[in-house]
Design a protein around this motif. Structure first.
Motif, mmCIF file in Angstrom:
data_model
loop_
_atom_site.group_PDB
_atom_site.id
_atom_site.type_symbol
_atom_site.label_atom_id
_atom_site.label_comp_id
_atom_site.label_asym_id
_atom_site.label_seq_id
_atom_site.Cartn_x
_atom_site.Cartn_y
_atom_site.Cartn_z
ATOM 1 N N GLU A 154 27.596 -23.517 -22.318
ATOM 2 C CA GLU A 154 28.378 -24.664 -21.860
ATOM 3 C C GLU A 154 28.175 -24.875 -20.365
ATOM 4 O OE1 GLU A 154 31.904 -24.012 -25.197
ATOM 5 O OE2 GLU A 154 32.197 -23.354 -23.126
ATOM 6 N N ALA A 155 28.118 -23.780 -19.610
ATOM 7 C CA ALA A 155 27.883 -23.898 -18.167
ATOM 8 C C ALA A 155 26.523 -24.507 -17.880
ATOM 9 C CB ALA A 155 27.992 -22.517 -17.505
ATOM 10 N N GLU A 156 25.537 -24.156 -18.703
ATOM 11 C CA GLU A 156 24.206 -24.723 -18.516
ATOM 12 C C GLU A 156 24.208 -26.221 -18.791
ATOM 13 O OE1 GLU A 156 19.747 -23.182 -19.415
ATOM 14 O OE2 GLU A 156 21.072 -23.250 -21.140
ATOM 15 N N VAL A 157 24.934 -26.646 -19.818
ATOM 16 C CA VAL A 157 25.042 -28.078 -20.115
ATOM 17 C C VAL A 157 25.706 -28.807 -18.954
ATOM 18 C CG1 VAL A 157 26.208 -29.774 -21.587
ATOM 19 C CG2 VAL A 157 25.007 -27.838 -22.619
ATOM 20 N N VAL A 158 26.777 -28.248 -18.421
ATOM 21 C CA VAL A 158 27.455 -28.861 -17.274
ATOM 22 C C VAL A 158 26.499 -28.961 -16.084
ATOM 23 C CG1 VAL A 158 29.317 -28.605 -15.597
ATOM 24 C CG2 VAL A 158 29.746 -28.124 -18.003
ATOM 25 N N ARG A 159 25.724 -27.911 -15.864
ATOM 26 C CA ARG A 159 24.754 -27.924 -14.749
ATOM 27 C C ARG A 159 23.770 -29.077 -14.887
ATOM 28 N NH1 ARG A 159 19.540 -25.367 -13.402
ATOM 29 N NH2 ARG A 159 19.328 -24.548 -15.509
ATOM 30 N N PHE A 160 23.225 -29.265 -16.086
ATOM 31 C CA PHE A 160 22.256 -30.333 -16.292
ATOM 32 C C PHE A 160 22.905 -31.712 -16.194
ATOM 33 C CE2 PHE A 160 19.571 -27.187 -18.848
ATOM 34 C CZ PHE A 160 18.688 -26.991 -17.801
ATOM 35 N N LEU A 161 24.117 -31.856 -16.736
ATOM 36 C CA LEU A 161 24.820 -33.132 -16.637
ATOM 37 C C LEU A 161 25.053 -33.507 -15.181
ATOM 38 C CD1 LEU A 161 27.432 -32.669 -19.502
ATOM 39 C CD2 LEU A 161 25.620 -34.393 -19.455
ATOM 40 N N ALA A 162 25.430 -32.518 -14.369
ATOM 41 C CA ALA A 162 25.687 -32.764 -12.951
ATOM 42 C C ALA A 162 24.413 -33.141 -12.203
ATOM 43 C CB ALA A 162 26.334 -31.539 -12.308
ATOM 44 N N GLY A 164 22.300 -35.127 -13.459
ATOM 45 C CA GLY A 164 21.987 -36.488 -13.862
ATOM 46 C C GLY A 164 21.259 -36.620 -15.182
ATOM 47 N N LEU A 165 21.049 -35.527 -15.909
ATOM 48 C CA LEU A 165 20.374 -35.596 -17.193
ATOM 49 C C LEU A 165 21.322 -36.143 -18.264
ATOM 50 C CD1 LEU A 165 18.543 -33.557 -15.589
ATOM 51 C CD2 LEU A 165 18.054 -32.481 -17.791
ATOM 52 N N THR A 166 20.768 -36.852 -19.222
ATOM 53 C CA THR A 166 21.547 -37.332 -20.350
ATOM 54 C C THR A 166 21.659 -36.227 -21.397
ATOM 55 O OG1 THR A 166 19.630 -38.149 -21.573
ATOM 56 C CG2 THR A 166 20.640 -39.653 -19.970
ATOM 57 N N VAL A 167 22.554 -36.430 -22.359
ATOM 58 C CA VAL A 167 22.705 -35.452 -23.439
ATOM 59 C C VAL A 167 21.381 -35.283 -24.193
ATOM 60 C CG1 VAL A 167 23.808 -35.055 -25.675
ATOM 61 C CG2 VAL A 167 25.192 -35.758 -23.710
ATOM 62 N N SER A 168 20.682 -36.379 -24.427
ATOM 63 C CA SER A 168 19.392 -36.303 -25.133
ATOM 64 C C SER A 168 18.369 -35.518 -24.328
ATOM 65 C CB SER A 168 18.857 -37.713 -25.416
ATOM 66 O OG SER A 168 19.716 -38.402 -26.299
ATOM 67 N N GLU A 169 18.332 -35.729 -23.031
ATOM 68 C CA GLU A 169 17.395 -34.996 -22.180
ATOM 69 C C GLU A 169 17.726 -33.508 -22.145
ATOM 70 O OE1 GLU A 169 16.248 -38.533 -18.979
ATOM 71 O OE2 GLU A 169 18.033 -37.285 -18.647
ATOM 72 N N ILE A 170 19.026 -33.195 -22.125
ATOM 73 C CA ILE A 170 19.437 -31.793 -22.135
ATOM 74 C C ILE A 170 19.042 -31.132 -23.453
ATOM 75 C CG2 ILE A 170 21.403 -30.210 -22.061
ATOM 76 C CD1 ILE A 170 22.813 -32.323 -20.277
ATOM 77 N N ALA A 171 19.227 -31.848 -24.541
ATOM 78 C CA ALA A 171 18.847 -31.317 -25.849
ATOM 79 C C ALA A 171 17.361 -31.006 -25.896
ATOM 80 C CB ALA A 171 19.221 -32.329 -26.940
ATOM 81 N N ARG A 172 16.563 -31.916 -25.369
ATOM 82 C CA ARG A 172 15.121 -31.700 -25.355
ATOM 83 C C ARG A 172 14.744 -30.523 -24.463
ATOM 84 N NH1 ARG A 172 14.059 -36.540 -24.754
ATOM 85 N NH2 ARG A 172 13.871 -36.659 -22.497
ATOM 86 N N ARG A 173 15.396 -30.414 -23.323
ATOM 87 C CA ARG A 173 15.065 -29.346 -22.380
ATOM 88 C C ARG A 173 15.489 -27.976 -22.888
ATOM 89 N NH1 ARG A 173 15.578 -29.517 -15.886
ATOM 90 N NH2 ARG A 173 13.970 -31.030 -16.337
ATOM 91 N N THR A 174 16.632 -27.903 -23.557
ATOM 92 C CA THR A 174 17.152 -26.612 -24.003
ATOM 93 C C THR A 174 16.722 -26.237 -25.409
ATOM 94 O OG1 THR A 174 19.194 -27.647 -24.805
ATOM 95 C CG2 THR A 174 19.185 -26.814 -22.532
ATOM 96 N N GLY A 175 16.106 -27.188 -26.124
ATOM 97 C CA GLY A 175 15.695 -26.899 -27.488
ATOM 98 C C GLY A 175 16.853 -26.910 -28.471
ATOM 99 N N SER A 177 20.014 -29.308 -30.539
ATOM 100 C CA SER A 177 20.189 -30.655 -31.075
ATOM 101 C C SER A 177 21.117 -31.460 -30.174
ATOM 102 C CB SER A 177 20.783 -30.595 -32.486
ATOM 103 O OG SER A 177 22.127 -30.146 -32.437
ATOM 104 N N VAL A 178 21.005 -32.788 -30.260
ATOM 105 C CA VAL A 178 21.893 -33.661 -29.498
ATOM 106 C C VAL A 178 23.351 -33.391 -29.898
ATOM 107 C CG1 VAL A 178 22.579 -36.060 -29.119
ATOM 108 C CG2 VAL A 178 20.154 -35.442 -29.140
ATOM 109 N N LYS A 179 23.571 -33.171 -31.178
ATOM 110 C CA LYS A 179 24.926 -32.895 -31.666
ATOM 111 C C LYS A 179 25.495 -31.632 -31.031
ATOM 112 C CE LYS A 179 27.525 -32.086 -35.933
ATOM 113 N NZ LYS A 179 27.434 -31.973 -37.413
ATOM 114 N N THR A 180 24.667 -30.590 -30.925
ATOM 115 C CA THR A 180 25.122 -29.323 -30.327
ATOM 116 C C THR A 180 25.455 -29.506 -28.860
ATOM 117 O OG1 THR A 180 23.860 -27.976 -31.886
ATOM 118 C CG2 THR A 180 24.450 -26.954 -29.786
ATOM 119 N N VAL A 181 24.576 -30.175 -28.122
ATOM 120 C CA VAL A 181 24.814 -30.382 -26.692
ATOM 121 C C VAL A 181 26.068 -31.227 -26.473
ATOM 122 C CG1 VAL A 181 23.900 -31.416 -24.583
ATOM 123 C CG2 VAL A 181 22.395 -30.090 -26.081
#
Length: 210
Positions: A154-162, A164-175, A177-181
């Motif tokens: 969750e902290a990693e997702v917050v880091r990427f959101l901050a 400027g990455l979108t949820v879809s971009e975070i999903a792609r970067r972390t491997g 799913s969009v639903k999980t992110v």
């Protein structure tokens, strides 16, 4: 000791190299990388005893940044000692690094003072955390069932959101799913009592997530 160093900032690489070379023949720097892709290629070609790397590395693939990068390195090189140099100091991310098998985390601001001590500690099979990092972990609720605590993912997702990455971009970067992110974002905001992206950014900035 054969060492690979990795950071996307040339000044940090220069400082790190100078610090290690000041100890004479004790360390042999066999390679330098400036991004996750270069690091993966270097590790595949050059066996080493110690990797000193930044946490946040530029790259488009899941394996080239953050926890995903470190997890991949640990899986491929289970006996390699890993020391992370970073400006990030969020306890959840540090927990994630340690859970993966990182031997130590050193604050870049304390690099000249703590680097050699950290190397000695992790090469002896123990964990090393910078003084400031240890204090923050002690002062923060780090168990997932305590109010205000978030998991490493969750902290990693917050880091990427901050960043400027979108949820879809975070999903792609972390491997993931969009639903999980999306769920991890919602869970983090719920645990932290945040109402919107502006509060999320403010939390990331004030809690060492970028």
């Amino acid at each position: 000791m054969r060492v690979i160093i990795s950071d996307d900032h040339p000044v940090v690489l220069m400082g790190l190299k100078a610090a290690l070379q000041s100890y004479g023949d004790r360390f042999s720097i066999i390679g330098e990388a400036s991004n996750g892709r270069e690091l993966a290629s270097l590790l595949s070609r050059e066996p080493c005893d110690l990797l000193i790397t930044d946490f946040s590395m530029p790259g488009d693939q899941p394996s080239e940044d953050g926890l995903s990068m470190l997890a991949g390195i640990r899986e491929n090189y289970p006996k390699l000692s890993i020391l992370v140099l970073t400006m990030l100091r969020n306890p959840a991310l540090v927990q994630g690094m340690l859970a993966i098998g990182v031997g130590g985390v050193v604050d870049k601001m304390a690099m000249t003072r703590e680097l050699i001590l950290a190397i000695d500690v992790i090469c002896a099979g123990r964990i090393y955390l910078s003084e400031r990092t240890r204090k923050q972990i002690e002062e923060t609720a780090i168990a997932n069932n305590e109010p205000g605590s978030i998991s490493p993912r969750e902290a990693e997702v917050v880091r990427f959101l901050a960043q400027g990455l979108t949820v879809s971009e975070i999903a792609r970067r972390t491997g993931r799913s969009v639903k999980t992110v999306s769920q991890q974002k919602r869970d983090a905001m719920r645990k932290l009592g945040l109402d919107g992206d502006k509060q999320l950014y403010d939390y990331a900035r004030s809690n060492g997530l970028f």
